[in-house]
Design an enzyme around this catalytic site. Structure first.
Site, PDB file in Angstrom:
ATOM      1  CB  CYS A  59      12.662 -84.941  37.826  1.00  0.00           C
ATOM      2  SG  CYS A  59      12.050 -83.652  38.923  1.00  0.00           S
ATOM      3  CG  HIS A  72      14.244 -88.026  40.146  1.00  0.00           C
ATOM      4  ND1 HIS A  72      15.027 -86.972  40.546  1.00  0.00           N
ATOM      5  CD2 HIS A  72      12.945 -87.627  40.327  1.00  0.00           C
ATOM      6  CE1 HIS A  72      14.244 -85.985  40.944  1.00  0.00           C
ATOM      7  NE2 HIS A  72      12.991 -86.354  40.825  1.00  0.00           N
ATOM      8  CG  ASN A 114      12.935 -83.708  43.505  1.00  0.00           C
ATOM      9  OD1 ASN A 114      13.781 -83.573  42.633  1.00  0.00           O
ATOM     10  ND2 ASN A 114      11.679 -84.029  43.231  1.00  0.00           N
TER      11      ASN A 114
END
Length: 320
Positions: free
Chosen positions: A111, A247, A277
């Protein structure tokens, strides 16, 4: 020379899946998911895959930058879900774009991947090696998600976001990258391993596994520390930052980071409610939305920050 973003693009997965849809396949509910994560829907890919979504986002970014793909010098693709071990996904994107003059390679930092790729691009630009670079974050996480595990399957979506960056004389661009390999098992996904004719084992792909509490504690501690270090080193005050583009992992994480930085949560834009996500894609997707909605003005100072498997984390200070 510094690094400036001159164009953005994004491509979420083509099929929208609601919390209610997931409640039909795993023991969960909209309320359970939303109160813990802030997620209401996620977009899953049913055909394009990582390289396809990446290429679509890249085309839009090149159009937005008013640049011909043949003028790109380098393509960097941050991804944890390439379709092949080789060729790499960036080379697939190069083919789809017709970017015949660009070198191309992938970066794996989960990520945090887009943040790491963006800083890699910045280093190439600062050295004068390249002038026009395409940086992409793309992940097809639905293919490595265990859809029977409600602790992880409710979190993730598919998508890609891209930026074109160019070396310019004015502006600012500074970054920090960090890692802690000792805690790698906190968030992991096994690849093909331990299989050959000597071991007698068949290579198999695994699924995402995560210790949610440990990831939460890691993110709310390390991300504000990293951002504070970056601002301190560059002698930039919090008041000078227009937005913190983080993020999109969990709404509660974003709110906790805002609180620890003693900054209003309004400076932390969120789209996790729609996309979930999307790993390396989450920051550039959000950046593209803000760009196309006219929320970013020339000269705005932005902080971008990512965190994820590795464990890895990092932040970038840049001027729009």
């Amino acid at each position: 020379m510094t690094t400036r973003i001159i164009g953005t693009g994004s491509c979420p997965g083509d099929h929208v899946v609601s919390n209610g849809d997931l409640a039909k396949i795993v023991e969960t509910s909209h309320e359970w998911i939303y109160t813990r994560t802030g997620i209401q829907t996620r977009h899953l890919s049913t055909g394009l895959g990582t390289s396809g979504m990446a290429a679509e986002a890249a085309k839009l970014a090149c159009d937005n930058a008013n640049i011909n793909p043949e003028d790109l010098d380098l393509i960097l693709l941050a991804t944890s879900t390439p379709e092949y071990c080789f060729p790499n996904g960036a080379c697939q994107v190069q083919e789809k774009l017709g970017a015949v003059n660009a070198a191309a390679f992938d970066i794996s930092a989960a990520c945090s991947g887009f943040i790491f790729a963006l800083q890699t691009a910045g280093s190439f630009l600062a050295s004068g090696t390249f002038r026009n670079i395409l940086v992409i974050g793309a992940d097809d996480l639905s293919k490595i998600t265990d859809w029977g595990d409600r602790g992880t399957c409710v979190l993730f979506g598919d998508g890609a976001g891209a930026v074109v960056v160019r070396a310019e004389e004015t502006g600012c661009f500074h970054g920090i990258m960090k890692a802690d390999g000792k805690k790698g098992k906190v968030l992991s996904c096994p690849a093909r391993s331990e299989g050959n004719f000597l071991t007698g084992k068949t290579p198999e792909m695994g699924y995402i596994s995560m210790d949610g509490q440990e990831v939460f504690k890691f993110a709310v501690k390390k991300v504000p520390e990293c951002i504070s270090q970056l601002l301190s080193e560059q002698k930039i005050s919090k008041e000078e930052i227009r937005y913190y583009i983080l993020h999109q992992a969990n709404k509660r994480i974003l709110e906790a980071v805002a609180k620890r930085l003693d900054e209003p949560v309004e400076k932390f834009p969120m789209n996790i409610g729609e996309y979930g996500n999307t790993s390396a894609a989450s920051i550039p997707i959000l950046l593209d939305e803000m760009n196309r909605e006219g929320k970013l003005d020339r000269g705005d100072k932005l902080v971008l920050a990512g965190f994820g498997g590795g464990l890895t984390w990092g932040s970038v200070l840049l001027e729009w």
